[in-house]
Motif scaffolding. Structure first.
Motif, PDB file in Angstrom:
ATOM      1  N   SER A   1       0.773  -1.176  -0.169  1.00  0.00           N
ATOM      2  CA  SER A   1      -0.097  -0.045  -0.120  1.00  0.00           C
ATOM      3  C   SER A   1       0.736   1.346  -0.106  1.00  0.00           C
ATOM      4  CB  SER A   1      -0.943   0.048   1.187  1.00  0.00           C
ATOM      5  OG  SER A   1      -0.368   0.009   2.347  1.00  0.00           O
ATOM      6  N   SER A   2       2.296   1.112  -0.137  1.00  0.00           N
ATOM      7  CA  SER A   2       3.071   2.242   0.094  1.00  0.00           C
ATOM      8  C   SER A   2       3.114   2.892  -1.466  1.00  0.00           C
ATOM      9  CB  SER A   2       4.439   1.982   0.548  1.00  0.00           C
ATOM     10  OG  SER A   2       4.258   1.602   1.972  1.00  0.00           O
ATOM     11  N   ILE A   3       2.050   3.506  -2.048  1.00  0.00           N
ATOM     12  CA  ILE A   3       2.075   3.882  -3.454  1.00  0.00           C
ATOM     13  C   ILE A   3       1.628   5.277  -3.197  1.00  0.00           C
ATOM     14  CG2 ILE A   3       0.686   3.733  -5.441  1.00  0.00           C
ATOM     15  CD1 ILE A   3      -0.060   0.984  -4.622  1.00  0.00           C
ATOM     16  N   SER A   4       2.634   5.914  -4.384  1.00  0.00           N
ATOM     17  CA  SER A   4       2.519   7.581  -4.249  1.00  0.00           C
ATOM     18  C   SER A   4       2.331   7.928  -5.790  1.00  0.00           C
ATOM     19  CB  SER A   4       3.518   8.158  -3.619  1.00  0.00           C
ATOM     20  OG  SER A   4       3.620   9.678  -3.863  1.00  0.00           O
ATOM     21  N   SER A   5       1.572   8.529  -6.284  1.00  0.00           N
ATOM     22  CA  SER A   5       1.418   8.742  -7.695  1.00  0.00           C
ATOM     23  C   SER A   5       1.549   7.458  -8.696  1.00  0.00           C
ATOM     24  CB  SER A   5       2.577   9.954  -8.086  1.00  0.00           C
ATOM     25  OG  SER A   5       2.478  11.021  -7.385  1.00  0.00           O
TER      26      SER A   5
END
Length: 463
Positions: free
Chosen positions: A125-129
Motif C-alpha cells: 500500500s506504499s503507493i504514491s502517484s
C-alpha cells in the motif's frame, strides 16, 4: 504674417498634439499593463531577456512540481519502511521469546504470521502517484520497473541554448522489500577508479589553489592498467613549460590537461591512450577512471609514486607523501553480472531456507530446532540492518530533494525580480506622467482651436 493657404500655427499645434497623444497612449499602456516593456518594439533586448527568463521560470515551475512528486514518493516509501522496521523489531522479540523453554512455538508462529501479513500489506500500500518502491516486479516483462528512479531536480541552459537536466537518483533496487520476480536481474559493469586521499587544492603541492612548478617541484607516478598498459606520468618545469601559462601558478585545470595529454601521447608497446583519464571528483580529489568497464581489460588501475630524478623533489597531490614507491593504490571495476531478483524480506536465506516473509517456527523442536531458531533471529537482525540502511538512503534522498526545492523556489523568485527590473513600469512615476500628459493634451487642443480660429478673424476684416 497671416496666410489663407497655410496655417502654420495650426500645423504646429497639431504636431504637438500628435506627439502628446503618442506619449499619452504609451503611458496609458504602461499604467494598464504594469509594464514599460510589453512588446519587442518597446525594447527588443529587454523583451528578449525577459521572455527567456520567463521560459526558464516555467521550466523551473515544472522542476518544482517534479520535486514535489518525488518528495511525496520518498515520504511514502520512508513511512512504509519505518512501519516495517517496527514490525521487524516486534518479530525479533517474538522469536527471542520462542527460545525460552516451554513456550508454544506454534502459538508464537500465529503472531509471526500476523506480523508478516501486516508488513506485506504495508509495502503493497506504499503507493504514491502510481509508484510503489517497496513492493515491485523487476521481471524483464515489466517495462515500467526501473531499478533507479530519477527525480528531475534542476536544469541549466548553456550559452549555445542547449538544455541539460539534473536528477536525483533513488535506488529502488536497493530499498525494495518485496519483488515478485524470482529470477536473476542483470547488473551493469562498472569502471575501475582510483581516488586521491584529499582535495587536490588541499594538498601541499596546490597550496593556495595553484602549484609552483617553476623550481624543482615534480609530480611523478607510475600508472598501470589491468591489461598491462603502463606509463610514467611526469610533471615538472620541463614537461609543463609549453603547456601552461605560468609555471609558478599552475591551475588544477592545466594540471589535469597536462596529465591527460601525457596519457594520450603514450606510445609504449601497450599504450594507455584512450583507456584511462584524469579528473576531479565531487570532493575535488584527483581521480583516475578507466573508459572500459568490467573485471577484464582496463578495469583495474594501480598508481604509485615513481622515483624523482635530475634533482627534482616529489610533491604530494593526494597519492602519498611524496616518497617514491609509497602509498600504491588500486581500484578495480566490476564485471557485468546478475543478482537475485528478490527484496529484503522475500529473499530466501541460505542458512535457514526461509525468507523473512515465510519464516515458520511451528515445527522447530529439540536442539536442531533451537539452532535453526537462532539462525532465524540472526536473519531477522540482518533484515533490520538492511531496512535501516534503506531508510538512511531514503532520508538522504529526502534531504537532497527538500534542499533542491528550496533552491528552485529561491531561484524562481530571483528570476521574477530580474524580469521586474527589466520590464516592470514604475506606476507612481507613470501615473504622475499620465496626469501631466492629460493636462498637456487639453492645452494642445485649446492651442489648435485658437490657431484654427485665426482665419475667421481675417474674414471679419472684409465685412
Amino acid at each position: 504674417m497671416t496666410s489663407l493657404l497655410t496655417n502654420s500655427a495650426a500645423m504646429t499645434a497639431l504636431t504637438t498634439l500628435k506627439g502628446i497623444n503618442a506619449q499619452l497612449d504609451m503611458t496609458s499602456n504602461r499604467v494598464s499593463t504594469g509594464q514599460r516593456v510589453s512588446a519587442a518594439s518597446d525594447n527588443a533586448a529587454y523583451w528578449s531577456i525577459a521572455t527567456t527568463v520567463r521560459t526558464d521560470n516555467a521550466s523551473l515551475g515544472a522542476v518544482k512540481d517534479s520535486l514535489g512528486l518525488g518528495s511525496s514518493a520518498v515520504d511514502t516509501a520512508y513511512n512504509g519502511l519505518n512501519s516495517v522496521l517496527s514490525d521487524l523489531q516486534n518479530m525479533r522479540a517474538k522469536l527471542q521469546t520462542a527460545l525460552q523453554p516451554g513456550v508454544d512455538r506454534a502459538k508464537v508462529q500465529t503472531e509471526l504470521v500476523a506480523i508478516q501479513s501486516k508488513m506485506k500489506a504495508t509495502a503493497d500500500s506504499s503507493i504514491s502517484s502510481g509508484q510503489n518502491w517497496l513492493s515491485v516486479d523487476s521481471s524483464a516483462t515489466n517495462t515500467a520497473y526501473q531499478a533507479t528512479q530519477s527525480v528531475v531536480a534542476g536544469f541549466s541552459r548553456a550559452a549555445s541554448g542547449s538544455i541539460t537536466f539534473s536528477t536525483i537518483a533513488v535506488q529502488v533496487g536497493q530499498i525494495k522489500l518485496y519483488d515478485t520476480n524470482a529470477t536473476s536481474v542483470n547488473t551493469p559493469a562498472t569502471a575501475g577508479q582510483v581516488f586521491g586521499t584529499t582535495s587536490l587544492t588541499g594538498t601541499a603541492g596546490f597550496t593556495g589553489g595553484t602549484a609552483n612548478f617553476s623550481g624543482t617541484n615534480e609530480v611523478k607516478f607510475d600508472l598501470t592498467l589491468g591489461d598491462g598498459s603502463a606509463a610514467t606520468i611526469t610533471l615538472n618545469n620541463t614537461t609543463l613549460s609549453s603547456a601552461v601559462g605560468n609555471l609558478a601558478a599552475v591551475t588544477t585545470t592545466e594540471f589535469l590537461d597536462a596529465i591527460n595529454n601525457q596519457i594520450a601521447a603514450d606510445t609504449t608497446t601497450t599504450p594507455l591512450a584512450g583507456k584511462v583519464s584524469a579528473s576531479l571528483d565531487s570532493s575535488g580529489r584527483l581521480t583516475f577512471k578507466t573508459t572500459a568497464t568490467g573485471s577484464g581489460t582496463n578495469a583495474s588501475i594501480t598508481i604509485q609514486n615513481a622515483t624523482a630524478t635530475g634533482g627534482y623533489t616529489l610533491v604530494d597531490v593526494g597519492f602519498g607523501t611524496g616518497t617514491a614507491g609509497t602509498d600504491a593504490r588500486t581500484g578495480s571495476g566490476s564485471a557485468a553480472g546478475t543478482t537475485a531478483g528478490r527484496g529484503i524480506l522475500d529473499t530466501v536465506d541460505g542458512t535457514t531456507t526461509f525468507s523473512v516473509n515465510t519464516i515458520d517456527i511451528s515445527t522447530l523442536v529439540g536442539t536442531a530446532g533451537d539452532t535453526t531458531l537462532k539462525n532465524i533471529i540472526t536473519q531477522v537482525d540482518k533484515a533490520i540492518a538492511s531496512v535501516t540502511n534503506a531508510g538512511t538512503k531514503l532520508g538522504a534522498n529526502k534531504t537532497q530533494i527538500d534542499g533542491q526545492k528550496t533552491f528552485v523556489d529561491t531561484l524562481m523568485k530571483a528570476n521574477d525580480r530580474t524580469i521586474g527590473t527589466l520590464v516592470d513600469a514604475d506606476i507612481e512615476e507613470e501615473s504622475t506622467k499620465l496626469k501631466a500628459l492629460q493636462t498637456q493634451q487639453q492645452l494642445a487642443v485649446q492651442a489648435l482651436s485658437i490657431a484654427n480660429s485665426a482665419s475667421q478673424t481675417v474674414l471679419s476684416l472684409f465685412r
